[in-house]
Design an enzyme around this catalytic site. Sequence first.
Site, mmCIF file in Angstrom:
data_model
loop_
_atom_site.group_PDB
_atom_site.id
_atom_site.type_symbol
_atom_site.label_atom_id
_atom_site.label_comp_id
_atom_site.label_asym_id
_atom_site.label_seq_id
_atom_site.Cartn_x
_atom_site.Cartn_y
_atom_site.Cartn_z
ATOM 1 N N ASP A 18 148.716 153.971 51.168
ATOM 2 C CA ASP A 18 147.460 153.657 51.783
ATOM 3 C C ASP A 18 146.866 152.857 50.955
ATOM 4 O OD1 ASP A 18 145.293 153.979 54.039
ATOM 5 O OD2 ASP A 18 144.490 154.589 52.032
ATOM 6 N N TYR A 57 139.623 147.914 48.194
ATOM 7 C CA TYR A 57 140.157 148.359 47.102
ATOM 8 C C TYR A 57 140.460 147.236 45.877
ATOM 9 C CZ TYR A 57 140.866 152.615 49.765
ATOM 10 O OH TYR A 57 140.734 153.906 50.551
#
Length: 287
Positions: free
Chosen positions: A48, A53
């Site tokens: 994931d 991010y």
Amino acid sequence: MVERIPELTLSNGVKMPRLGFGVCLMPDGEVTSAAVLDALAVGYRNIDTAAAYGNEAGVGQGIRRAQRELGIAREEVFLSTKAWHTERGYEKTLAAFDASLDRLGLDYVDLYLIHWPANAVWHDDWRELNLETWRALEEIYASGRARAIGLSNFLAHHVQAVLDGCDVAPMVNQIEYHPGFGQVEAAKFCLERGIAVEAWSPLGRSEVLQDETIGAVAAACGKTPAQVCLRWGLQKGLVPLPKSTRRCRMEENADVFDFELSAEEMERIDALPFIGGMRFDPDTARS
């Protein structure tokens, strides 16, 4: 290497491993690439990430390294990424997905999520904005470039608003859930409607792992506090997404399918007060 991690079947028939590996806060490049490679070597098959991010390129590198070095085919890996809140809206979301695929260096993802819901505090038209974004995900899904689509951090009323206007129902909702704090009503709402629920930050923070109740249950089970937290989430029907850059921790976190918590142990953990975590409120978070 752990034994094969069990799978669940999403509402569209796609299979998703019941335990995943998260990479939030990992720096892009070698750190993330090596962590993904190690996770896949250990036995994880559910990875994931998210555009926000900043490490999609490293994730893609890790998956390609696993193909070359471990012989793990791309089709064996269930990969998720997410559209950030600055990319909401039909055209922006389509462009954001293309950018994610470019950074990943892959032709498709297995799951694409809306990272955060637009909410009423910051958007008068939050329902319409979420649905416009969802329409882009439906198009991506129809194209085959995402094998499943879903939501992240959506509370029950946010999910209902999508269900009221969608052509394809969400298959997953990813929410914060760990001992001491969980989006309990959102999880219940989704599970009752056949929407799988992933748990981000399933170990909470260090306070959770140091809690006396968690420690006592772990001692009784012959397991670690982290394993107890993950098992608790699994028995609630969730798909936990622990993260670590240390291979020994990856192995520990995956070793959670050979024991079961009793009803009394589950209740003791359920009763814990807030003891650490992010505890974001999707209804008020600026997004």
